[in-house]
Motif scaffolding. Sequence first.
Motif, PDB file in Angstrom:
ATOM      1  N   VAL A 179       0.859  -1.181   0.000  1.00  0.00           N
ATOM      2  CA  VAL A 179       0.000   0.000   0.000  1.00  0.00           C
ATOM      3  C   VAL A 179       0.899   1.235   0.000  1.00  0.00           C
ATOM      4  CG1 VAL A 179      -1.828   1.271   1.170  1.00  0.00           C
ATOM      5  CG2 VAL A 179      -1.792  -1.231   1.285  1.00  0.00           C
ATOM      6  N   TYR A 180       0.774   2.045  -1.045  1.00  0.00           N
ATOM      7  CA  TYR A 180       1.544   3.283  -1.186  1.00  0.00           C
ATOM      8  C   TYR A 180       0.615   4.452  -0.872  1.00  0.00           C
ATOM      9  CZ  TYR A 180       4.942   0.380  -3.683  1.00  0.00           C
ATOM     10  OH  TYR A 180       5.860  -0.587  -4.023  1.00  0.00           O
ATOM     11  N   THR A 181       0.975   5.267   0.100  1.00  0.00           N
ATOM     12  CA  THR A 181       0.129   6.389   0.492  1.00  0.00           C
ATOM     13  C   THR A 181       0.918   7.688   0.494  1.00  0.00           C
ATOM     14  OG1 THR A 181       0.519   6.482   2.902  1.00  0.00           O
ATOM     15  CG2 THR A 181      -0.976   4.755   2.088  1.00  0.00           C
ATOM     16  N   ASP A 182       0.197   8.786   0.727  1.00  0.00           N
ATOM     17  CA  ASP A 182       0.824  10.106   0.757  1.00  0.00           C
ATOM     18  C   ASP A 182       1.724  10.303   1.968  1.00  0.00           C
ATOM     19  OD1 ASP A 182      -1.490   9.920   2.306  1.00  0.00           O
ATOM     20  OD2 ASP A 182      -1.965  12.044   2.112  1.00  0.00           O
ATOM     21  N   LEU A 183       1.650   9.409   2.956  1.00  0.00           N
ATOM     22  CA  LEU A 183       2.456   9.561   4.166  1.00  0.00           C
ATOM     23  C   LEU A 183       3.459   8.434   4.397  1.00  0.00           C
ATOM     24  CD1 LEU A 183      -0.233  10.865   6.696  1.00  0.00           C
ATOM     25  CD2 LEU A 183       1.551  12.178   5.526  1.00  0.00           C
ATOM     26  N   ALA A 184       3.169   7.256   3.876  1.00  0.00           N
ATOM     27  CA  ALA A 184       4.049   6.110   4.139  1.00  0.00           C
ATOM     28  C   ALA A 184       3.728   4.980   3.164  1.00  0.00           C
ATOM     29  CB  ALA A 184       3.867   5.624   5.582  1.00  0.00           C
ATOM     30  N   THR A 185       4.643   4.015   3.132  1.00  0.00           N
ATOM     31  CA  THR A 185       4.457   2.805   2.323  1.00  0.00           C
ATOM     32  C   THR A 185       4.430   1.606   3.262  1.00  0.00           C
ATOM     33  OG1 THR A 185       5.736   3.845   0.553  1.00  0.00           O
ATOM     34  CG2 THR A 185       5.350   1.478   0.376  1.00  0.00           C
ATOM     35  N   PHE A 186       3.496   0.688   3.006  1.00  0.00           N
ATOM     36  CA  PHE A 186       3.294  -0.459   3.884  1.00  0.00           C
ATOM     37  C   PHE A 186       3.277  -1.756   3.081  1.00  0.00           C
ATOM     38  CE2 PHE A 186       0.972   3.227   5.366  1.00  0.00           C
ATOM     39  CZ  PHE A 186       1.281   3.321   6.723  1.00  0.00           C
ATOM     40  N   GLU A 187       3.629  -2.850   3.757  1.00  0.00           N
ATOM     41  CA  GLU A 187       3.419  -4.186   3.207  1.00  0.00           C
ATOM     42  C   GLU A 187       2.347  -4.873   4.037  1.00  0.00           C
ATOM     43  OE1 GLU A 187       5.899  -8.273   2.089  1.00  0.00           O
ATOM     44  OE2 GLU A 187       6.957  -6.480   2.783  1.00  0.00           O
ATOM     45  N   CYS A 188       1.415  -5.553   3.367  1.00  0.00           N
ATOM     46  CA  CYS A 188       0.383  -6.321   4.047  1.00  0.00           C
ATOM     47  C   CYS A 188       0.839  -7.768   4.144  1.00  0.00           C
ATOM     48  CB  CYS A 188      -0.941  -6.251   3.294  1.00  0.00           C
ATOM     49  SG  CYS A 188      -1.653  -4.599   3.170  1.00  0.00           S
ATOM     50  N   THR A 189       0.795  -8.345   5.334  1.00  0.00           N
ATOM     51  CA  THR A 189       1.211  -9.730   5.548  1.00  0.00           C
ATOM     52  C   THR A 189       0.161 -10.443   6.388  1.00  0.00           C
ATOM     53  OG1 THR A 189       2.359  -9.500   7.676  1.00  0.00           O
ATOM     54  CG2 THR A 189       3.584  -8.821   5.697  1.00  0.00           C
ATOM     55  N   GLU A 205       5.691   6.895  15.800  1.00  0.00           N
ATOM     56  CA  GLU A 205       4.625   6.870  16.804  1.00  0.00           C
ATOM     57  C   GLU A 205       3.406   7.653  16.328  1.00  0.00           C
ATOM     58  OE1 GLU A 205       7.718   7.707  17.254  1.00  0.00           O
ATOM     59  OE2 GLU A 205       8.601   6.622  18.954  1.00  0.00           O
ATOM     60  N   ALA A 206       3.646   8.776  15.665  1.00  0.00           N
ATOM     61  CA  ALA A 206       2.541   9.591  15.158  1.00  0.00           C
ATOM     62  C   ALA A 206       1.819   8.863  14.023  1.00  0.00           C
ATOM     63  CB  ALA A 206       3.055  10.942  14.678  1.00  0.00           C
ATOM     64  N   LEU A 207       2.587   8.213  13.159  1.00  0.00           N
ATOM     65  CA  LEU A 207       1.989   7.459  12.065  1.00  0.00           C
ATOM     66  C   LEU A 207       1.132   6.319  12.613  1.00  0.00           C
ATOM     67  CD1 LEU A 207       1.778   6.827   9.003  1.00  0.00           C
ATOM     68  CD2 LEU A 207       3.811   5.381   9.293  1.00  0.00           C
ATOM     69  N   GLN A 208       1.669   5.604  13.603  1.00  0.00           N
ATOM     70  CA  GLN A 208       0.918   4.474  14.163  1.00  0.00           C
ATOM     71  C   GLN A 208      -0.364   4.965  14.830  1.00  0.00           C
ATOM     72  OE1 GLN A 208       3.123   1.175  15.625  1.00  0.00           O
ATOM     73  NE2 GLN A 208       1.790   0.900  17.405  1.00  0.00           N
ATOM     74  N   ALA A 209      -0.330   6.155  15.424  1.00  0.00           N
ATOM     75  CA  ALA A 209      -1.533   6.715  16.035  1.00  0.00           C
ATOM     76  C   ALA A 209      -2.574   7.030  14.957  1.00  0.00           C
ATOM     77  CB  ALA A 209      -1.192   7.971  16.823  1.00  0.00           C
ATOM     78  N   MET A 210      -2.134   7.513  13.796  1.00  0.00           N
ATOM     79  CA  MET A 210      -3.057   7.789  12.697  1.00  0.00           C
ATOM     80  C   MET A 210      -3.722   6.506  12.194  1.00  0.00           C
ATOM     81  SD  MET A 210      -0.935  10.378  10.258  1.00  0.00           S
ATOM     82  CE  MET A 210      -0.199  11.893  10.857  1.00  0.00           C
ATOM     83  N   VAL A 211      -2.903   5.464  12.034  1.00  0.00           N
ATOM     84  CA  VAL A 211      -3.396   4.206  11.479  1.00  0.00           C
ATOM     85  C   VAL A 211      -4.228   3.444  12.506  1.00  0.00           C
ATOM     86  CG1 VAL A 211      -2.696   1.982  10.494  1.00  0.00           C
ATOM     87  CG2 VAL A 211      -1.491   4.066   9.840  1.00  0.00           C
ATOM     88  N   GLY A 212      -3.789   3.494  13.775  1.00  0.00           N
ATOM     89  CA  GLY A 212      -4.516   2.800  14.826  1.00  0.00           C
ATOM     90  C   GLY A 212      -4.292   1.302  14.839  1.00  0.00           C
ATOM     91  N   LEU A 213      -3.207   0.855  14.179  1.00  0.00           N
ATOM     92  CA  LEU A 213      -2.885  -0.569  14.114  1.00  0.00           C
ATOM     93  C   LEU A 213      -1.398  -0.744  14.362  1.00  0.00           C
ATOM     94  CD1 LEU A 213      -4.798  -1.505  10.832  1.00  0.00           C
ATOM     95  CD2 LEU A 213      -5.509  -2.082  13.154  1.00  0.00           C
TER      96      LEU A 213
END
Length: 216
Positions: A179-189, A205-213
Amino acid sequence: MSTTMSYRRRSKDELAARVAQDIFDGAVVNLGIGQPTRVANHLPPGREVILHSENGILGMGPAPAEGQEDYDLINAGKQPVTLLAGGAYFHHADSFAMMRGGHIDICVLGAFQVSATGDLANWSTGEEGAIPAVGGAMDLATGARQTWVMMDLLTKQGASKLVERCTYPLTGLACVKRVYTDLATFECTPQGLVLIDVVEGLAREALQAMVGLPLR
């Protein structure tokens, strides 16, 4: 560590360039309607990437220059495109056979929601009056060798589009690899989200707070 550092979101073209950076040489790639079509304009010079459109084109080039549009040559989103040397047109049924037969290396799609384990919801929000439009997304999501999503991380209301479980109608199960986003790139596993990169100035920490996961 402070989580209030200033950061800048990736623009739509910067996000498209970030996706293009990861497409390998020789890949056959389908770019979905909307933001993903921008990726065609940012493929690195010298890298051969064969772009496919589900309405029956193989070998698409970048968007035409202003004034050079040919509306007899359009992609699945009805946008004018160009055709590279060696490009081809073919029947819609042949195009879907390519998609369903595992001949597409990567598809890049937009999304309303993606779960931490890669479930995809990108064709309906269930809103009253909205017109559902699945198109070929289900065929691509399950038929392509890799499915990547390109989207804003947050909705206009500030909610994360990355969720523990999708609440919108599903397009495919456990099909999204990245998943490519305007704030970060993630891999789904199967174990959840893995953080690949984050924009400069945005603390984990701020990113994780936004995502909530949890982010590994």
